[in-house]
Design a protein around this motif. Structure first.
Motif, short mmCIF file in Angstrom:
data_model
loop_
_atom_site.label_atom_id
_atom_site.label_comp_id
_atom_site.label_asym_id
_atom_site.label_seq_id
_atom_site.Cartn_x
_atom_site.Cartn_y
_atom_site.Cartn_z
N ASN A 109 0.87 -1.17 0.00
CA ASN A 109 0.00 0.00 0.00
C ASN A 109 0.91 1.23 0.00
O ASN A 109 1.31 1.71 1.05
N CYS B 278 0.54 4.45 2.24
CA CYS B 278 0.86 4.45 3.68
C CYS B 278 2.20 3.78 3.95
O CYS B 278 2.79 4.00 4.99
N ASP C 116 2.51 0.40 3.84
CA ASP C 116 2.25 -0.94 4.38
C ASP C 116 2.73 -1.99 3.37
O ASP C 116 2.48 -1.86 2.17
N CYS D 183 1.22 0.06 9.22
CA CYS D 183 0.60 0.85 10.28
C CYS D 183 -0.28 -0.04 11.16
O CYS D 183 -0.50 -1.21 10.86
N ARG E 80 -7.60 5.39 5.06
CA ARG E 80 -7.26 4.21 5.84
C ARG E 80 -7.93 2.94 5.32
O ARG E 80 -7.59 1.84 5.75
N CYS F 53 -5.49 0.61 3.99
CA CYS F 53 -4.73 -0.07 5.05
C CYS F 53 -5.53 -1.28 5.55
O CYS F 53 -4.98 -2.36 5.77
ZN ZN Z 1 -1.51 1.84 6.59
#
Ligand code: ZN
Length: 148
Positions: A36, A39, A41, A64, A123, A126
């Protein structure tokens, strides 16, 4: 409602601090990597089948709190499910976190703690990364999946 929200945050915090099934499966029947970029991730998801049922599923990676907690909760939710049941659960979960409402909210179980991310569009990626990666593992995609 705020009590419920606090409880949800507590569960997410717990799963981030002590992720369940955070390990490599070797050998795994299927595996896939996911990223991702928004972010940062990243995750690898491993799946084992026994007679058409997910007998074990695990993950490794770094990300995260939301992505880690989501992956941890996902592994708990998927064990014992058939591939079709797993895909149906993802559809249900995806719908819930993208604010389209869940068709079968009761079926979400603990995954419900993540539905709060529907209010934070950035988010959502995420929260769904582990699931997209799991689906890619089922589909045996050779390329890493990305949420972009
Ligand atoms: Zn994230």
């Amino acid at each position: 409602m705020s009590d419920l929200r606090e409880l949800y945050q507590e569960v997410i915090f717990d799963h981030n601090r002590k992720p369940r099934n955070f390990r490599k499966l070797d050998p795994a029947d299927r595996l896939a990597e996911g990223f991702n970029p928004l972010c940062g991730d990243q995750i690898t998801v491993y799946v084992k089948f026994d007679q058409g049922v997910i007998s074990d599923v695990s993950f490794e990676g770094s990300g995260c709190a939301i992505s880690t907690a989501s992956a941890s909760l996902m592994t708990e939710a998927l064990k014992g499910k058939t591939e079709a049941e797993a895909r149906a659960l993802f559809e249900n979960f995806h719908s819930a976190v993208t604010n389209h409402g869940c068709a079968k909210c009761d079926d979400l179980g603990k995954l419900e703690v993540l539905t709060g991310v529907a209010e934070y569009p950035s988010r959502v990626k995420c929260a769904t990364l582990a699931w997209h990666t799991f689906t890619a593992a089922l589909d045996q995609k050779d390329q890493p999946v990305t949420t972009e």
